[in-house]
Design an enzyme around this catalytic site. Sequence first.
Site, short mmCIF file in Angstrom:
data_model
loop_
_atom_site.label_atom_id
_atom_site.label_comp_id
_atom_site.label_asym_id
_atom_site.label_seq_id
_atom_site.Cartn_x
_atom_site.Cartn_y
_atom_site.Cartn_z
N GLY A 143 85.30 39.91 3.15
CA GLY A 143 86.15 38.77 2.81
C GLY A 143 87.18 39.11 1.73
O GLY A 143 88.24 38.49 1.69
N ALA A 155 82.55 38.12 0.90
CA ALA A 155 81.77 36.89 0.83
C ALA A 155 80.49 37.16 0.05
O ALA A 155 80.01 38.30 0.01
CB ALA A 155 81.44 36.40 2.24
N GLU A 176 81.21 44.42 7.49
CA GLU A 176 80.28 43.38 7.96
C GLU A 176 79.26 43.88 8.97
O GLU A 176 78.12 43.41 9.01
CB GLU A 176 81.06 42.19 8.57
CG GLU A 176 81.72 41.30 7.54
CD GLU A 176 83.11 41.76 7.11
OE1 GLU A 176 83.47 42.93 7.39
OE2 GLU A 176 83.82 40.96 6.49
N GLU A 193 89.89 40.50 3.66
CA GLU A 193 90.48 39.41 4.45
C GLU A 193 91.38 38.53 3.56
O GLU A 193 92.44 38.08 3.99
CB GLU A 193 89.36 38.59 5.12
CG GLU A 193 88.68 39.41 6.22
CD GLU A 193 87.41 38.77 6.75
OE1 GLU A 193 86.54 38.41 5.94
OE2 GLU A 193 87.27 38.64 7.98
C1 LIG Z 1 83.03 36.17 6.40
C2 LIG Z 1 82.96 37.25 5.39
C3 LIG Z 1 81.88 38.13 5.36
C4 LIG Z 1 81.74 39.12 4.29
O1 LIG Z 1 82.62 39.30 3.48
S1 LIG Z 1 80.26 39.93 4.23
C5 LIG Z 1 80.35 40.92 2.76
C6 LIG Z 1 81.12 42.17 3.00
N1 LIG Z 1 81.07 43.00 1.82
C7 LIG Z 1 80.14 43.95 1.64
O2 LIG Z 1 79.31 44.19 2.50
C8 LIG Z 1 80.22 44.73 0.35
C9 LIG Z 1 78.87 44.80 -0.28
N2 LIG Z 1 78.91 45.51 -1.54
C10 LIG Z 1 78.97 46.86 -1.63
O3 LIG Z 1 79.07 47.59 -0.65
C11 LIG Z 1 78.83 47.44 -2.99
O4 LIG Z 1 78.21 46.51 -3.82
C12 LIG Z 1 80.17 47.86 -3.64
C13 LIG Z 1 80.78 49.02 -2.83
C14 LIG Z 1 81.16 46.70 -3.73
C15 LIG Z 1 79.90 48.37 -5.06
O5 LIG Z 1 78.89 49.32 -5.06
P1 LIG Z 1 78.24 49.80 -6.45
O6 LIG Z 1 79.32 50.29 -7.33
O7 LIG Z 1 77.15 50.79 -6.10
O8 LIG Z 1 77.64 48.51 -7.12
P2 LIG Z 1 76.41 47.60 -6.63
O9 LIG Z 1 75.26 47.83 -7.53
O10 LIG Z 1 76.18 47.75 -5.16
O11 LIG Z 1 77.02 46.14 -6.84
C16 LIG Z 1 77.20 45.59 -8.12
C17 LIG Z 1 76.63 44.20 -8.12
O12 LIG Z 1 77.47 43.40 -7.27
C18 LIG Z 1 76.66 42.73 -6.31
N3 LIG Z 1 77.44 42.58 -5.09
C19 LIG Z 1 78.27 43.47 -4.53
N4 LIG Z 1 78.83 42.99 -3.43
C20 LIG Z 1 78.35 41.74 -3.27
C21 LIG Z 1 78.56 40.71 -2.31
N5 LIG Z 1 79.43 40.87 -1.30
N6 LIG Z 1 77.88 39.57 -2.44
C22 LIG Z 1 77.04 39.38 -3.48
N7 LIG Z 1 76.81 40.31 -4.43
C23 LIG Z 1 77.45 41.47 -4.33
C24 LIG Z 1 75.45 43.64 -6.13
O13 LIG Z 1 74.39 42.93 -5.59
C25 LIG Z 1 75.23 44.10 -7.53
O14 LIG Z 1 74.57 43.04 -8.21
P3 LIG Z 1 73.37 43.35 -9.22
O15 LIG Z 1 73.96 44.20 -10.28
O16 LIG Z 1 72.94 42.00 -9.69
O17 LIG Z 1 72.34 44.06 -8.42
#
Ligand SMILES: C/C=C/C(=O)SCCNC(=O)CCNC(=O)[C@H](O)C(C)(C)COP(=O)(O)OP(=O)(O)OC[C@H]1O[C@@H](n2cnc3c(N)ncnc32)[C@H](O)[C@@H]1OP(=O)(O)O
Length: 256
Positions: free
Chosen positions: A108, A62, A131, A111
């Site tokens: 998500g 998400a 999460e 999911e």
């Molecule tokens: C009901 C449902 C609930 C949910 O789904 S809650 C969300 C659950 N997901 C997460 O918590 C994952 C969060 N993201 C991460 O852990 C990491 O990211 C990754 C492992 C996917 C990748 O890590 P890396 O390779 O170090 O890249 P990076 O700089 O962290 O991310 C690249 C760009 O992608 C954006 N991004 C990543 N995940 C999300 C997300 N879930 N929502 C919004 N943005 C996201 C970041 O912010 C950043 O962006 P910018 O380059 O502009 O700083």
Amino acid sequence: MEFLKWRAEDGVAIVTINRPPANALAQQLIRELDELMTEVEHNNDVRVVLLHGEGRFFSAGADIKEFTDVSSEQQAVNLAENGQAVFDRLESFPKPVIAAIHGAALGGGLELAMSCHIRYVAEDAKLGLPELNLGIIPGFGGTQRLPRYVGLAKAAEMIFTGEPISGAEAVQWGLANKAVPQEELLPQALELAKKIAKKSPVSLKAAIHALQYSKKSFEEGIKAEAEQFGIVFNSEDAKEGIQAFIEKRQPTFSGK
Ligand SMILES: C/C=C/C(=O)SCCNC(=O)CCNC(=O)[C@H](O)C(C)(C)COP(=O)(O)OP(=O)(O)OC[C@H]1O[C@@H](n2cnc3c(N)ncnc32)[C@H](O)[C@@H]1OP(=O)(O)O
């Protein structure tokens, strides 16, 4: 549609999630998925759906940035229920849906992948429900679907720690069907999709319908199976399939 595009190839709708940088599932993207399902469901050229992500990841879940707009408990419930409804629809979609997962399927994103019927993964992909790292819990069906694939104990461990497993581990745990090197992921998933696309759409739809009962009781499930067996048996495709076997040739299924 802004974040999803699709094209047909040999009966397969290849659906690409394209929302840089992480294919985060904005609420608009989830609405688009619902619209895309309606379009693809009614397109007779499409027999199988293959879902994959453009860029570095399948989907990182998400859109966390959108969470700052959620300001009440009821809004959060609505957000979860909207996602759940679309993913439920995907799970019981009458055409097989295959996810090809590379990079990461987190939150998500996983999911979504778990709502598909089959998952092919890159060996080094990361699959997890992180999460709890954000102080929340999975909300798009993850607490219910993950234990069905990996068992309650492994699901609890993955959800409590938030730590992902690799694509190779996902296969060992029954979460994914096959792990391959990333460069082979799309070709192999497409090969599988095309193989399935040769089957009768009537029997694929009936098989998907019957499989949904694995969430219910055995008694309800076998009753549904017999009903579907009757429907399918009466189809032109069943006549063609049985006749082709007798004539020692490949069947051509029309979907009728
Ligand atoms: C009901 C449902 C609930 C949910 O789904 S809650 C969300 C659950 N997901 C997460 O918590 C994952 C969060 N993201 C991460 O852990 C990491 O990211 C990754 C492992 C996917 C990748 O890590 P890396 O390779 O170090 O890249 P990076 O700089 O962290 O991310 C690249 C760009 O992608 C954006 N991004 C990543 N995940 C999300 C997300 N879930 N929502 C919004 N943005 C996201 C970041 O912010 C950043 O962006 P910018 O380059 O502009 O700083």
